[in-house]
Design a protein around this motif. Structure first.
Motif, short mmCIF file in Angstrom:
data_model
loop_
_atom_site.label_atom_id
_atom_site.label_comp_id
_atom_site.label_asym_id
_atom_site.label_seq_id
_atom_site.Cartn_x
_atom_site.Cartn_y
_atom_site.Cartn_z
N GLU A 9 0.78 -1.24 0.00
CA GLU A 9 0.00 0.00 0.00
C GLU A 9 0.81 1.30 0.00
O GLU A 9 0.43 2.24 -0.70
CB GLU A 9 -0.98 0.03 1.19
N PHE A 41 3.14 2.14 -1.56
CA PHE A 41 3.63 2.45 -2.90
C PHE A 41 2.51 2.82 -3.86
O PHE A 41 2.75 3.05 -5.03
CB PHE A 41 4.40 1.24 -3.46
N PHE A 42 1.28 2.84 -3.37
CA PHE A 42 0.16 3.04 -4.29
C PHE A 42 -0.14 4.51 -4.52
O PHE A 42 -0.74 4.86 -5.53
CB PHE A 42 -1.10 2.34 -3.75
N SER A 43 0.19 5.37 -3.58
CA SER A 43 -0.13 6.80 -3.80
C SER A 43 0.75 7.68 -2.92
O SER A 43 0.28 8.66 -2.38
CB SER A 43 -1.61 7.07 -3.51
N SER A 100 6.94 5.34 -4.58
CA SER A 100 7.04 4.72 -5.91
C SER A 100 8.10 5.42 -6.75
O SER A 100 8.97 4.75 -7.35
CB SER A 100 5.69 4.77 -6.62
N ARG A 144 -3.60 -3.31 -9.22
CA ARG A 144 -3.19 -1.93 -8.98
C ARG A 144 -4.00 -0.96 -9.84
O ARG A 144 -4.40 0.11 -9.38
CB ARG A 144 -1.71 -1.77 -9.27
N ILE A 157 -7.71 -0.35 -8.54
CA ILE A 157 -8.03 0.52 -7.40
C ILE A 157 -7.91 2.00 -7.72
O ILE A 157 -8.26 2.84 -6.91
CB ILE A 157 -7.12 0.22 -6.18
N VAL A 160 -5.73 3.54 0.24
CA VAL A 160 -5.86 2.56 -0.83
C VAL A 160 -6.25 1.20 -0.27
O VAL A 160 -6.48 0.27 -1.02
CB VAL A 160 -4.56 2.41 -1.62
N SER A 161 -6.32 1.09 1.04
CA SER A 161 -6.64 -0.20 1.63
C SER A 161 -8.14 -0.27 1.92
O SER A 161 -8.70 0.67 2.46
CB SER A 161 -5.91 -0.39 2.95
#
Lengths: 479, 53
Positions: free
Chosen positions: A101, A103-105, A109, B39, B42, B50-51
């Motif tokens: 997670e 690294f998702f926003s 990243s 990825r 979402i 994001v969870s």
């Protein structure tokens, strides 16, 4: 969420790093590159923060693109290291599925992409003998990009420096250090000129003083050691040292880098609020050691080689299954969109009850879309950071509610009809509602009659005006 | 990977290992495609994190 708040500051024309003790009381905890990239994309697309989910989407797209570019970098690194096709895929799969997670926003990243390029460039130079000035400057530039994506990039930069010191000649180390110093001083000077050195220090250093804790290591071993593959650490260190002759010149360098990055990650991950993402640079080095060993040990050590290959492939498959299960099949609770719409409707209601373009709002509670839809007009958005902060930033909350000093703050919103404002050890009470939805009960002791409250939507947001109180009377919400 | 010149002389464990190595690129490719899809899935979700909660 706090990353989006930084992008919103730039959208509203504020410098990224402002004074955390002055309105709008924002603390930006990370280095600037990811914020500027996301902001540039948002500006190109012409988006506004009154629909904040669009900024989240751009933020996630930027992060995913950075991850995919990183996979390409790893592919190129695999070609350079003469890895077989499936080992290149294994390296890419390990890194992509380990990126959870954070690294998702978040800046992680873009940071991880820069780290991969930086480490790849360092590995390449090892095979070239002496480090030329041109290569040293290239490495220096990438080190600055790493550090200005995230402060924890200091670990990889030091690890590569120590690797050069112990495996290469003094001239190589000197040139590397010169390149690193030159570009980092240049970048830091530019940032301080742009935002002011005091603001940069307050946000990037003091804003991260969150206290000590280590739940990731101590309390649930399934998460870091099994789920996230921290067991690879001893395996890679054992292989990296025991079979170092298989990897030629890169072995000692990789072994040193893996140890330095592990120690660095362990220390930085003990900051409250941190996560297993701090180990990703270390895992990158460990993954390179493992795939290099599998590649170079073909025909020898069959048990160790096959066992390691099988275990690493199993990690990729299990992590990919986890991704798909959690994010596609588990999905999100259906009330998420309703909450989002309620938050936006609350702002429309506030406007209907007198919110002006220059008015500021304080939202009780954390992680509301109202904060982002209002942009820099929402004050003290980052309550979670302030709650965790062990430094002296923004501790005098009376400044926030003092109408003499902060006359712009007019409205206060709460989702709880019996709410009060509790910031650190101070509790602010005294709340007079003027309108609320049917059924909502306020048990308030009435404060100044000039103050008014508002409720609306399914979430029962409650509002109060703040600016009309007598000087020094203090804040107003509570019951 | 090591593929013996005369495959008929392979023992059963050797054949299993060779098959596993041949399947690995496909397995890894499929796993990565699934992870990338998750990825991408979402991105459009309405959530401050994001969870899933």
């Amino acid at each position: 969420m706090n990353v989006v708040d930084g992008v919103i500051r730039l959208m509203d024309g504020y410098p990224l790093y402002g004074d955390p003790e002055q309105p709008p009381f924002d603390i930006i905890q990370y280095s600037p590159i990811h914020y500027y990239i996301t902001w540039a994309c948002v500006e190109m697309l012409g988006l506004e923060h009154d629909r904040p989910n669009s900024i989240y989407m751009v933020n996630r797209v930027v992060s995913l693109l950075a991850n995919l570019i990183m996979l390409w970098v790893l592919w190129r690194l695999g070609v350079h290291l003469r890895l077989e096709l499936w080992l290149r895929l294994l390296l890419m799969g390990l890194m992509f599925t380990w990126m959870h997670e954070p690294f998702f926003s978040r800046p992680d990243s873009v940071y991880q992409l820069c780290c991969a390029v930086f480490l790849g460039a360092a590995l390449r130079t090892l095979g070239q003998g002496k480090l030329s000035w041109a290569s040293a400057m290239r490495l220096g530039l990438w080190s600055a990009l790493v550090l200005f994506c995230k402060q924890s990039g200091l670990g990889p930069v030091l690890a590569v420096g120590l690797g050069f010191l112990l495996t290469a000649d003094r001239q190589t180390t000197f040139r590397y250090a010169s390149g690193v110093l030159l570009f980092n001083v240049l970048f830091l000077s530019a940032l301080c000129l742009l935002d002011g050195w005091h603001n940069v220090y307050s946000n990037l250093v003091l804003g991260n003083v969150n206290g000590f804790g280590w739940p990731w290591f101590a309390f649930d071993p399934r998460e870091p050691y099994i789920g996230m593959g921290l067991w690879v650490t001893p395996a890679a260190l054992f292989i990296g040292w025991r079979y170092r002759k298989l990897f030629s010149t890169q072995s000692v360098f990789l072994f040193i880098a893996a140890i330095v990055m592990y120690v660095w990650a362990f220390v930085t991950a003990t900051k409250v609020g941190s996560n297993m993402n701090y180990f990703m640079e270390h895992w990158l080095v460990c993954a390179i050691i493992c795939v290099l060993f599998i590649s170079r040990s073909a025909g020898t050590l069959p048990l160790l080689r096959h066992g390691l290959a099988l275990a690493l492939c199993a990690i990729v498959l299990l992590r990919a299954t986890w991704f798909t299960k959690v994010f596609v099949f588990s999905g999100y609770p259906p009330d998420e969109i309703a909450n989002y719409n309620d938050d936006l409707a609350a702002i429309d209601e506030l406007r209907a009850h007198g919110l002006q373009a220059t008015d500021a709002v304080f939202v009780v509670g954390e992680h509301s879309f109202i904060d982002q839809a209002l942009g820099t007009r929402a004050w003290m958005k980052m309550k979670d950071i302030i709650r965790q902060s062990q430094s002296n930033l923004v501790l005098d909350h009376r400044i926030l509610f003092d109408p003499e000093r902060n006359g712009q703050l007019r409205f206060l919103l709460s989702a709880d009809s019996t709410a009060f404002v509790k910031l650190e050890k101070e509790v602010f009470t005294g709340f007079h509602p003027s309108f609320r939805p049917a059924g909502a009960q306020l048990t308030s002791a009435i404060a100044e009659p000039s103050r008014r409250a508002w409720c609306g939507s399914n979430k029962s947001w409650i509002g109060a005006t703040l600016c009309c109180g007598p000087s020094g009377s203090g804040p107003v919400l509570g019951s | 990977m090591n593929i013996p010149e005369n495959v008929e002389q392979e023992t059963m464990p050797e054949r299993l290992v060779r098959s596993a190595y041949r399947a690995m690129p496909w397995l890894l490719g499929f796993a990565m495609a699934a992870a990338v899809f998750s990825r991408a899935y979402i991105i459009r979700h309405v959530h401050t994190s994001v969870s899933p909660k």
